[in-house]
Write a protein that holds these residues in place. Structure first.
Motif, mmCIF file in Angstrom:
data_model
loop_
_atom_site.group_PDB
_atom_site.id
_atom_site.type_symbol
_atom_site.label_atom_id
_atom_site.label_comp_id
_atom_site.label_asym_id
_atom_site.label_seq_id
_atom_site.Cartn_x
_atom_site.Cartn_y
_atom_site.Cartn_z
ATOM 1 N N PHE A 89 51.398 87.755 1.959
ATOM 2 C CA PHE A 89 51.580 88.872 1.042
ATOM 3 C C PHE A 89 52.626 88.516 0.004
ATOM 4 C CE2 PHE A 89 51.130 90.585 5.470
ATOM 5 C CZ PHE A 89 49.762 90.724 5.407
ATOM 6 N N LEU A 90 52.240 88.539 -1.230
ATOM 7 C CA LEU A 90 53.183 88.293 -2.319
ATOM 8 C C LEU A 90 53.426 89.586 -3.080
ATOM 9 C CD1 LEU A 90 52.320 85.379 -1.603
ATOM 10 C CD2 LEU A 90 52.318 84.861 -4.035
ATOM 11 N N ALA A 91 54.644 89.777 -3.540
ATOM 12 C CA ALA A 91 54.924 90.936 -4.394
ATOM 13 C C ALA A 91 54.067 90.845 -5.652
ATOM 14 C CB ALA A 91 56.407 90.977 -4.756
ATOM 15 N N ARG B 128 55.765 86.002 10.441
ATOM 16 C CA ARG B 128 55.091 86.176 9.146
ATOM 17 C C ARG B 128 55.827 85.460 8.028
ATOM 18 N NH1 ARG B 128 53.883 87.605 4.665
ATOM 19 N NH2 ARG B 128 55.978 88.350 4.169
ATOM 20 N N HIS B 129 57.146 85.429 8.119
ATOM 21 C CA HIS B 129 57.900 84.684 7.101
ATOM 22 C C HIS B 129 57.575 83.188 7.155
ATOM 23 C CE1 HIS B 129 61.157 88.041 6.821
ATOM 24 N NE2 HIS B 129 59.969 88.415 6.403
ATOM 25 N N PHE C 71 58.752 89.916 -1.425
ATOM 26 C CA PHE C 71 58.155 90.735 -0.373
ATOM 27 C C PHE C 71 58.851 90.504 0.972
ATOM 28 C CE2 PHE C 71 55.021 91.894 2.914
ATOM 29 C CZ PHE C 71 55.037 93.259 2.660
ATOM 30 N N MET C 72 59.297 89.288 1.232
ATOM 31 C CA MET C 72 60.027 89.025 2.483
ATOM 32 C C MET C 72 61.289 89.884 2.572
ATOM 33 S SD MET C 72 59.596 84.900 2.519
ATOM 34 C CE MET C 72 60.549 84.478 3.972
ATOM 35 N N LEU C 73 61.940 90.099 1.439
ATOM 36 C CA LEU C 73 63.163 90.906 1.434
ATOM 37 C C LEU C 73 62.898 92.339 1.896
ATOM 38 C CD1 LEU C 73 64.837 89.593 -1.825
ATOM 39 C CD2 LEU C 73 65.878 89.576 0.455
#
Ligand SMILES: [Fe+2]
Ligand SMILES: [Fe+2]
Length: 472
Positions: free
Chosen positions: A79-81, A154-155, A237-239
């Motif tokens: 998933f990318l922002a 997921r990261h 998105f990870m943030l």
């Protein structure tokens, strides 16, 4: 922007089905990841229903959905922002040029190293935490542990996507290697020191989430500024997920502090160990330990590597885009602490080589806000005790203070004084044995171990006795 595709084997919002070569690489990696998860992920509980959140969109409002999932069936994906229209490189020598959608050839090796180093921390923490489920203080905490674990998994996916999509055969080899290193292993350790330490009990887990995941936040935030746009969008998105990990840390430590205060008041004593709590001086020792280990993750105070990452447009400062200077830092200076003989002094160093220290400053300020909130809890019980962060030169293994002994209040001291005092400053074997002795599993709905207060509220508004993990 593609919505998240959950029909595919690998959920994603990057149109994976359009890119056959990449899809094949990731489908080849997926069973290896699951094998790693099986061998090195949470011990036990793999066939249990866990109340987890899963990303269903990258929209900041309402991006996650809660429901029972068995961990091996968690929908790990990519998933990318959302892309920003016409995004530019915002700093360094390429400032003003369009952000890169492909890896610039001249920075290929550097960028790969940055991604691998970040990626390596994700499975490492899962490995460090794999035995904790056995001794959970409550079902609520057990569920939070597993939430953190699946998201770190997921990261790893996020970083492997970048490697496979943009670094060809080298990237695929790095993706394999990420599954082969092991936290704490002598022959094939994880890359960074803090990720080879043990997380033997829940106090160290909460401290890890507070201090070490927060390092992650600051590293991700500066990579989110990267001129390499896919890295920036991935990190953004990870943030979103990372915020929960720090919440687990801060609230976990806060609940232990609260319980200690309750016991102090109830029994009119400082000796809360007699009553099954963890006393505040012991909490201070664990703060000293985990803070100092995490401070090392930012690297040397003066670093030409950091300068090069910046000048190349690969890694920015925290909130780079919001800053109002020239974003090149060729002539500015920055205050950096160092040694002058036996004295700790502050010097002005060229701003470009001081970027590690600047990021460490942002980090320390953020840590202090959390420590202050813990102190509010203590104060609200009318107790006169203040938790503090150790001086940043305390017990450092990397940078200007690696070869000297420094007390938590920031005095350079002799080896003899260190030998005489370090047991007052850092967890001893006795402290470890005591904290370890408290680690008895509590798995009844709504029940809580005696050394930690219940959370202020349940996950996703659930009731106190909610069955966060179905054990039957
Ligand atoms: Fe992470
Ligand atoms: Fe994390």
């Amino acid at each position: 922007m593609a919505p998240i595709d959950y029909i595919e084997r690998i959920p994603n919002n990057v149109d994976l089905s359009e890119n056959r070569r990449l899809l094949r690489a990731l489908e080849d990696w997926q069973p290896k990841f699951l094998e790693w998860w099986h061998d090195m992920g949470p011990e036990g509980f793999q066939s249990r229903d866990v109340y987890l959140r899963t990303a269903v969109s990258v929209d900041a409002k309402g991006w996650a959905q809660f429901g029972y999932v068995k961990m091996p069936e968690y929908r790990w994906g990519i998933f990318l922002a959302e892309p920003e229209g016409d995004r530019r490189i915002n700093f360094g020598d390429h400032q003003g040029q369009p952000a890169w959608q492909e890896v610039p050839g001249e920075y290929r090796g550097t960028l790969r190293r940055l991604i691998v180093t970040q990626g390596d921390t994700e499975p490492a923490s899962v490995e460090q935490q794999r035995h904790l489920g056995r001794t959970c203080p409550s079902l609520y905490d057990l569920r939070n542990l597993f939430q953190v674990n699946v998201e770190e998994g997921r990261h790893l996916w996020a970083m492997v996507y970048l490697l496979d999509a943009h670094f060809g055969r080298d990237g695929r080899e790095e993706s394999e290697a990420l599954l082969q290193r092991r936290s704490g292993d002598h022959d094939k350790p994880r890359i960074l020191g803090a990720f080879n330490e043990k997380t033997p009990h829940w106090l160290s887990f909460f401290m890890f989430c507070f201090f070490t995941d927060r390092d992650g936040k600051y590293q991700l935030a500066s990579l989110a500024e990267s001129g390499f746009d896919p890295l920036s969008r991935t990190c953004r998105f990870m943030l979103t997920e990372e915020a929960h990990h720090m919440f687990v840390g801060e609230s976990g430590v806060g609940r232990i502090v609260q319980r200690a205060c309750e016991l102090m008041r109830e029994h009119r004593t400082d000796d809360v160990r007699k009553h099954g709590g963890i006393d505040l001086p012991t909490m201070q020792k664990y703060i000293n330990f985990h803070c100092s280990v995490s401070l090392d993750l930012f690297g040397s105070e003066v670093s030409t590597n950091a300068a090069n990452f910046y000048t190349a447009g690969l890694k920015g400062r925290f909130e780079e885009t919001k800053k109002t200077d020239d974003h090149r830092l060729k002539d500015g200076t920055y205050p950096v602490i160092g040694l002058d003989g036996e004295t700790i002094v502050t010097r002005r160093e060229p701003a470009l080589v001081s970027l590690n220290e600047r990021l460490r400053d942002d980090y320390v300020a953020d840590c202090q806000r959390g420590v202050s909130r813990w102190n509010e809890i203590i104060k609200s019980h009318g107790i006169d005790f203040t938790l503090t962060l150790p001086h940043r030169a305390f017990r450092r293994a990397i940078g200007a203070f690696a070869d000297v002994r420094v007390s938590p209040d920031g005095r350079v001291i002799s080896q003899a004084e260190w030998d005489a005092r370090h047991r007052d400053w850092l967890p001893t074997e006795e402290d470890e044995a005591y904290v370890g002795s408290l680690m008895k599993p509590v798995t009844e709905r709504g029940k809580m171990a005696a050394w930690i207060a219940p959370p202020a509220r349940g996950v996703n508004g659930q009731a106190e006795d909610f069955e966060y993990v179905r054990l039957t």
